[in-house]
Design an enzyme around this catalytic site. Structure first.
Site, PDB file in Angstrom:
ATOM      1  CB  SER A  53      -0.949   0.022   1.197  1.00  0.00           C
ATOM      2  OG  SER A  53      -0.234   0.152   2.409  1.00  0.00           O
ATOM      3  CE  LYS A 121      -2.879   2.506   4.792  1.00  0.00           C
ATOM      4  NZ  LYS A 121      -2.736   1.599   3.613  1.00  0.00           N
TER       5      LYS A 121
END
Length: 233
Positions: A53, A121
């Protein structure tokens, strides 16, 4: 005084010299281990990257060190890559219990707490920011300023879904660099609006420690947000 006690260290033979050398090595190793423990416990902590990701910034199976003094003495900023606890259950439950070694390393503070899950993230919106997708030329817009994101995975768009959010106080809006493979804030608006609590942040990813071929710093790309006006609360 006996002849034996009067001997100088230089005259005690090879056995004494060998023992002294070994003792010095043991002391050096012990000091190094203590310093490593202190650094990892109070300043940095190791994390493992299990998914794609955050490609290309972070690859699957990368090991990173996160600065756990952030947030704290050092504050968060847009662009920072952060590690945060999965307090909002974005991830499926763990299927396996941590082994004894993992539990021990977690207990002494070298690894994250065993049994807890973490995500990595990039911060796109800080408290007070308005983040939306997308501008006429397909870019993210933060506080009415479009941004060009060089860290996005090649071939991805900034977002394939439209959204417009204003980040509440005490929260952040996060997105993965591999936008097409990241179930980030955009996909969890049903849980706390998709916003992550700053209190859940465990640290800022600072370096890639393994594999050796990928040693280096994790770039926050502060230049991307240099012209974004501050609307923090």
């Amino acid at each position: 005084m006996s002849a034996e006690s009067a001997q100088s260290p230089q005259s005690r033979g090879p056995l004494y010299k060998t023992w002294r050398f070994i003792r010095e090595i043991v002391i050096i190793v012990a000091i190094a281990l203590v310093l490593s423990f202190v650094i990892k416990t109070f300043f940095f902590r190791a994390y493992y990257i299990p998914s794609g990701s955050m490609e290309q910034t972070l690859q699957i199976n990368d090991r990173i060190f996160a600065n756990i003094m952030v947030p704290g003495p050092f504050e968060l900023e847009r662009g920072d890559v952060v590690v945060f606890r999965d307090d909002l259950n974005w991830l499926p439950p763990l299927q396996e219990e941590p082994n004894t070694l993992e539990s021990t390393l977690s207990f002494v503070g070298i690894l994250p707490a065993a049994g807890e899950q973490y995500l990595v993230k990039r911060i796109i919106g800080m408290p007070g920011d308005t983040v939306e997708c997308c501008s006429a030329d397909g870019k993210l817009v933060v506080n009415d300023t479009s941004i060009t994101e060089p860290y996005i995975y090649p071939g991805n768009t900034p977002s394939d879904m439209e959204f417009k959010v204003t980040v509440p106080e005490g929260k952040i809006w996060v997105m993965g660099d591999h936008r097409a493979e990241s179930a980030d804030s955009r996909f969890h608006t049903d849980v706390q609006g998709g916003f992550v609590d700053i209190d859940s942040v465990q640290g800022k990813a600072s370096t890639i420690s393994w594999p050796a071929s990928r040693w280096g710093v994790v770039d926050s790309h502060s230049e991307v947000f240099a012209n974004v006006p501050d609307r923090s609360k």
